[in-house]
Design a protein around this motif. Structure first.
Motif, mmCIF file in Angstrom:
data_model
loop_
_atom_site.group_PDB
_atom_site.id
_atom_site.type_symbol
_atom_site.label_atom_id
_atom_site.label_comp_id
_atom_site.label_asym_id
_atom_site.label_seq_id
_atom_site.Cartn_x
_atom_site.Cartn_y
_atom_site.Cartn_z
ATOM 1 N N LEU A 59 0.842 -1.199 0.000
ATOM 2 C CA LEU A 59 0.000 0.000 0.000
ATOM 3 C C LEU A 59 0.874 1.246 0.000
ATOM 4 N N LYS A 60 0.579 2.143 -0.941
ATOM 5 C CA LYS A 60 1.288 3.422 -1.028
ATOM 6 C C LYS A 60 0.253 4.513 -1.242
ATOM 7 N N MET A 61 0.212 5.469 -0.315
ATOM 8 C CA MET A 61 -0.704 6.607 -0.414
ATOM 9 C C MET A 61 0.144 7.868 -0.556
ATOM 10 N N ASP A 62 0.314 8.336 -1.783
ATOM 11 C CA ASP A 62 1.070 9.565 -1.971
ATOM 12 C C ASP A 62 0.144 10.694 -2.398
ATOM 13 N N ASN A 63 0.708 11.811 -2.807
ATOM 14 C CA ASN A 63 -0.115 12.981 -3.125
ATOM 15 C C ASN A 63 -0.859 12.870 -4.451
ATOM 16 N N GLU A 64 -0.485 11.919 -5.297
ATOM 17 C CA GLU A 64 -1.137 11.760 -6.590
ATOM 18 C C GLU A 64 -2.092 10.578 -6.653
ATOM 19 N N ALA A 65 -1.742 9.464 -5.984
ATOM 20 C CA ALA A 65 -2.544 8.247 -6.128
ATOM 21 C C ALA A 65 -2.389 7.326 -4.926
ATOM 22 N N VAL A 66 -3.347 6.405 -4.821
ATOM 23 C CA VAL A 66 -3.276 5.311 -3.845
ATOM 24 C C VAL A 66 -3.082 4.046 -4.673
ATOM 25 N N THR A 67 -1.991 3.324 -4.411
ATOM 26 C CA THR A 67 -1.713 2.095 -5.146
ATOM 27 C C THR A 67 -1.475 0.957 -4.164
ATOM 28 N N PHE A 68 -1.927 -0.236 -4.541
ATOM 29 C CA PHE A 68 -1.716 -1.423 -3.729
ATOM 30 C C PHE A 68 -2.097 -2.657 -4.523
ATOM 31 N N LYS A 69 -1.811 -3.806 -3.951
ATOM 32 C CA LYS A 69 -2.240 -5.086 -4.508
ATOM 33 C C LYS A 69 -3.257 -5.669 -3.537
ATOM 34 N N ALA A 70 -4.292 -6.284 -4.080
ATOM 35 C CA ALA A 70 -5.318 -6.907 -3.240
ATOM 36 C C ALA A 70 -5.883 -8.108 -3.986
ATOM 37 N N ARG A 71 -6.456 -9.027 -3.229
ATOM 38 C CA ARG A 71 -7.058 -10.214 -3.822
ATOM 39 C C ARG A 71 -8.562 -9.996 -3.968
ATOM 40 N N PHE A 72 -9.056 -10.306 -5.154
ATOM 41 C CA PHE A 72 -10.482 -10.252 -5.453
ATOM 42 C C PHE A 72 -10.861 -11.609 -6.017
ATOM 43 N N GLY A 73 -11.695 -12.346 -5.286
ATOM 44 C CA GLY A 73 -12.073 -13.682 -5.726
ATOM 45 C C GLY A 73 -10.870 -14.606 -5.822
ATOM 46 N N GLY A 74 -9.886 -14.398 -4.953
ATOM 47 C CA GLY A 74 -8.696 -15.242 -4.935
ATOM 48 C C GLY A 74 -7.631 -14.865 -5.937
ATOM 49 N N VAL A 75 -7.877 -13.844 -6.737
ATOM 50 C CA VAL A 75 -6.921 -13.420 -7.761
ATOM 51 C C VAL A 75 -6.286 -12.092 -7.343
ATOM 52 N N SER A 76 -4.954 -12.047 -7.325
ATOM 53 C CA SER A 76 -4.248 -10.819 -6.959
ATOM 54 C C SER A 76 -4.391 -9.795 -8.086
ATOM 55 N N ARG A 77 -4.731 -8.548 -7.710
ATOM 56 C CA ARG A 77 -4.933 -7.474 -8.685
ATOM 57 C C ARG A 77 -4.139 -6.248 -8.245
ATOM 58 N N ASP A 78 -3.624 -5.528 -9.223
ATOM 59 C CA ASP A 78 -2.976 -4.241 -8.970
ATOM 60 C C ASP A 78 -4.051 -3.161 -9.018
ATOM 61 N N ILE A 79 -4.137 -2.373 -7.953
ATOM 62 C CA ILE A 79 -5.138 -1.309 -7.844
ATOM 63 C C ILE A 79 -4.413 0.033 -7.845
#
Length: 163
Positions: A59-79
């Motif tokens: 998880l990275k919350m900077d001044n431009e965007a919030v980015t992280f990886k998370a699992r949705f339905g067991g599949v890892s996704r880049d958000i």
């Protein structure tokens, strides 16, 4: 020199407050523009994401965007969510947090999704402090229902609404 927005600072502060108090931080997002979220979970052009330490990776919350990886339905996704797409950051347990103004009228990535007209603004719900009074109806209604239940239980003051 252009002044930096206060929005990302408030977002990080609410996230930290949630984790310090043992709450689960959630982030409500208006899908559009450069937001990269799993579209199959988008409802009415919005998605609510669990951004807790246990639900995310990198998880990275900077001044431009919030980015992280998370699992949705067991599949890892880049958000990736631009700061301007964030509608609110709040604790899922009690609805306390902060709502933000989102205006993405120029760029919508999901077909058939349109932004609410500027004149269709609603007041933020109890338990949410707001940087602006503009929020979307479905998010506000859901958080307001949770907040009203909590208000009835504790009758303790919560965050004040900022106009």
């Amino acid at each position: 020199m252009q002044e930096t927005s206060t929005k990302p600072y408030f977002m990080r502060a609410i996230y930290e407050w949630c984790t310090d108090n043992g709450y689960t931080p959630y982030m409500a997002v208006k899908v559009g523009g450069a937001a990269q979220v799993p579209m199959e979970f988008v409802r009415n052009g919005e998605i609510v994401l669990n951004i807790s330490f246990g639900a995310t990776s990198s998880l990275k919350m900077d001044n431009e965007a919030v980015t992280f990886k998370a699992r949705f339905g067991g599949v890892s996704r880049d958000i990736s969510v631009p700061v301007e797409n964030v509608m609110a950051v709040y604790a899922s347990e009690n609805g306390q947090g902060m709502a933000f103004e989102v205006d993405l009228t120029e760029s919508i990535s999901e077909p058939g999704v349109t932004s609410a007209p500027p004149e269709q603004k609603s007041k933020p719900s109890l338990g949410l402090a707001a940087v602006s009074s503009a929020t979307t109806g479905s998010l506000t209604e859901g958080i307001q229902q949770n907040s009203e239940k909590e208000q009835k239980k504790s009758e303790k003051p919560s965050l004040k609404i900022i106009k």
